[in-house]
Design a protein around this motif. Sequence first.
Motif, PDB file in Angstrom:
ATOM      1  N   SER A 102      18.857   0.346   3.458  1.00 54.64           N
ATOM      2  CA  SER A 102      17.479   0.578   3.928  1.00 54.64           C
ATOM      3  C   SER A 102      16.468   0.165   2.859  1.00 54.64           C
ATOM      4  O   SER A 102      15.397  -0.365   3.177  1.00 54.64           O
ATOM      5  CB  SER A 102      17.287   2.050   4.293  1.00 54.64           C
ATOM      6  OG  SER A 102      18.200   2.424   5.305  1.00 54.64           O
ATOM      7  N   ASN A 103      16.814   0.389   1.601  1.00 54.48           N
ATOM      8  CA  ASN A 103      15.918  -0.056   0.520  1.00 54.48           C
ATOM      9  C   ASN A 103      15.872  -1.574   0.433  1.00 54.48           C
ATOM     10  O   ASN A 103      14.828  -2.158   0.179  1.00 54.48           O
ATOM     11  CB  ASN A 103      16.363   0.546  -0.818  1.00 54.48           C
ATOM     12  CG  ASN A 103      15.972   2.019  -0.914  1.00 54.48           C
ATOM     13  OD1 ASN A 103      14.993   2.464  -0.305  1.00 54.48           O
ATOM     14  ND2 ASN A 103      16.748   2.791  -1.652  1.00 54.48           N
ATOM     15  N   LYS A 104      17.013  -2.204   0.664  1.00 55.20           N
ATOM     16  CA  LYS A 104      17.091  -3.660   0.529  1.00 55.20           C
ATOM     17  C   LYS A 104      16.405  -4.384   1.688  1.00 55.20           C
ATOM     18  O   LYS A 104      15.642  -5.308   1.484  1.00 55.20           O
ATOM     19  CB  LYS A 104      18.566  -4.088   0.468  1.00 55.20           C
ATOM     20  CG  LYS A 104      18.883  -4.969  -0.749  1.00 55.20           C
ATOM     21  CD  LYS A 104      20.374  -5.305  -0.838  1.00 55.20           C
ATOM     22  CE  LYS A 104      21.097  -4.427  -1.843  1.00 55.20           C
ATOM     23  NZ  LYS A 104      22.529  -4.277  -1.591  1.00 55.20           N
ATOM     24  N   VAL A 105      16.706  -3.979   2.918  1.00 53.90           N
ATOM     25  CA  VAL A 105      16.205  -4.761   4.062  1.00 53.90           C
ATOM     26  C   VAL A 105      15.211  -4.011   4.945  1.00 53.90           C
ATOM     27  O   VAL A 105      14.620  -4.600   5.848  1.00 53.90           O
ATOM     28  CB  VAL A 105      17.370  -5.305   4.950  1.00 53.90           C
ATOM     29  CG1 VAL A 105      18.347  -6.127   4.121  1.00 53.90           C
ATOM     30  CG2 VAL A 105      18.090  -4.182   5.689  1.00 53.90           C
ATOM     31  N   GLY A 106      15.027  -2.706   4.714  1.00 57.55           N
ATOM     32  CA  GLY A 106      14.149  -1.917   5.585  1.00 57.55           C
ATOM     33  C   GLY A 106      12.869  -1.462   4.904  1.00 57.55           C
ATOM     34  O   GLY A 106      12.157  -0.615   5.460  1.00 57.55           O
ATOM     35  N   GLY A 107      12.611  -1.986   3.702  1.00 60.32           N
ATOM     36  CA  GLY A 107      11.414  -1.554   2.978  1.00 60.32           C
ATOM     37  C   GLY A 107      11.447  -0.065   2.671  1.00 60.32           C
ATOM     38  O   GLY A 107      10.422   0.604   2.645  1.00 60.32           O
TER      39      GLY A 107
ATOM     40  N   ALA B 220      19.435  -0.813  10.435  1.00 58.11           N
ATOM     41  CA  ALA B 220      20.474  -0.400  11.395  1.00 58.11           C
ATOM     42  C   ALA B 220      21.462  -1.540  11.632  1.00 58.11           C
ATOM     43  O   ALA B 220      22.675  -1.330  11.691  1.00 58.11           O
ATOM     44  CB  ALA B 220      19.831   0.035  12.711  1.00 58.11           C
ATOM     45  N   ALA B 221      20.939  -2.768  11.748  1.00 60.03           N
ATOM     46  CA  ALA B 221      21.804  -3.924  12.007  1.00 60.03           C
ATOM     47  C   ALA B 221      22.789  -4.135  10.859  1.00 60.03           C
ATOM     48  O   ALA B 221      23.973  -4.405  11.083  1.00 60.03           O
ATOM     49  CB  ALA B 221      20.956  -5.177  12.205  1.00 60.03           C
ATOM     50  N   GLU B 222      22.301  -3.989   9.610  1.00 55.59           N
ATOM     51  CA  GLU B 222      23.188  -4.224   8.462  1.00 55.59           C
ATOM     52  C   GLU B 222      24.137  -3.055   8.218  1.00 55.59           C
ATOM     53  O   GLU B 222      25.288  -3.258   7.830  1.00 55.59           O
ATOM     54  CB  GLU B 222      22.363  -4.533   7.210  1.00 55.59           C
ATOM     55  CG  GLU B 222      21.566  -5.836   7.317  1.00 55.59           C
ATOM     56  CD  GLU B 222      22.338  -6.966   7.986  1.00 55.59           C
ATOM     57  OE1 GLU B 222      23.444  -7.299   7.521  1.00 55.59           O
ATOM     58  OE2 GLU B 222      21.851  -7.516   9.003  1.00 55.59           O
TER      59      GLU B 222
END
Length: 335
Positions: free
Chosen positions: A152-157, A165-167
């Motif tokens: 979530s930190n990497k791709v969800g800001g 959720a996708a990753e």
Amino acid sequence: GGQPIPPPIKDTSLKLVVDKDHQWKPLRAGDQRGPCPGLNALASHGWLPRTGIVTPGEIVTAVQNGYNMEWKRAVLVTYAAFLVNGNHLTNLLSLGGMSWLTGHAPPPPALASGLNTHGTFEGDASLTRSDAFLGDNHSFNETLFQQLVDISNKVGGGKYNASAAAEVRFQRVQDSIARNPTFNFANPRFNTAFVEAVFPIVFFIDGRLRAAGETGLDLKVMRGFFEDHRMPKDFHRRGTVSSASDSELDFVQAAHDYIPGFNNGSARVVNNFVADPNFMGTQTELVCALYEKFVNSTVALYPNPHGELRKALNQNLDNFYVAAEAHCDQIKPYN
Ligand code: HEM
Ligand code: MG
């Protein structure tokens, strides 16, 4: 025995859920919580009995009141779970493990052993719970939650949004393929695993934030639901009903290539994922295939029911079909 389904709730407006009658309370000895953070939180806030021993009708009403879940979707998920995990004689289900409070159980091979029961509804590659083969399939797992936080930190800001959720969904599947020789990602798990990955976004974002355009779930709020069965102190449900067959679900499914299947069970090795040749059963729509799978699982648990048990099973099968009708051929195993 079985009961008719309660009707849809009338007021579906955005409103306060954690009111004075629905404050969070800690668990007491014997209270049952399990793999579903949505239902766990409803029980810990008194929207469901705090014991965690519930009727299917109570679930249908509580998920509408607490989260504005669409009635038909609530009926589908609730009766699917109740058919395989509930006690049809007493109409009671444990949100967690076995409990004497669900009453005298029907004869084996029936289980009536609650939502924790692996391989019925509960399945592999959960977001925050281990695969049953690798550990505890129903308790919050800090290591898995940290992986979710990192993604979530990497791709969800810094939030759990559709990209996160996708990753997370993909990573959990890859992890199970690599480490769990019994990994099962066939229907119905192939369906529920995606739905559950977007439920936190669909239902745990405060309705006021959602109305203002928020698309990601705060990770502290998420931990509260997943670890402590706890809603934020002034949690407002969303102001529109949802079935979760939203754009987020399509996005998560389309983000990677998935096929329904399992690590080859006879070989008992990891990294041996094969497609399930029969995942649709006899029906062509995914929801109908899911319906068929749960009916078949029910028949396996209740091969030859009599009397009150048969009556209750027929009622609960009819209730389940209400959520599938219009698309699907009804299966009537006990007529
Ligand atoms: C997971 C049951 C509604 C959120 C699960 C699981 C079960 C379950 C058995 C475990 C599956 C697994 O991960 O192996 C039910 C039933 C419902 C219901 C019977 C009746 C309507 C909801 C609602 C929400 C929700 C309304 C959200 C508000 C979740 C989430 C997971 C989950 C996020 C995944 C947990 C994880 O993977 O760590 N549910 N659920 N559920 N449920 Fe529910
Ligand atoms: Mg699981």
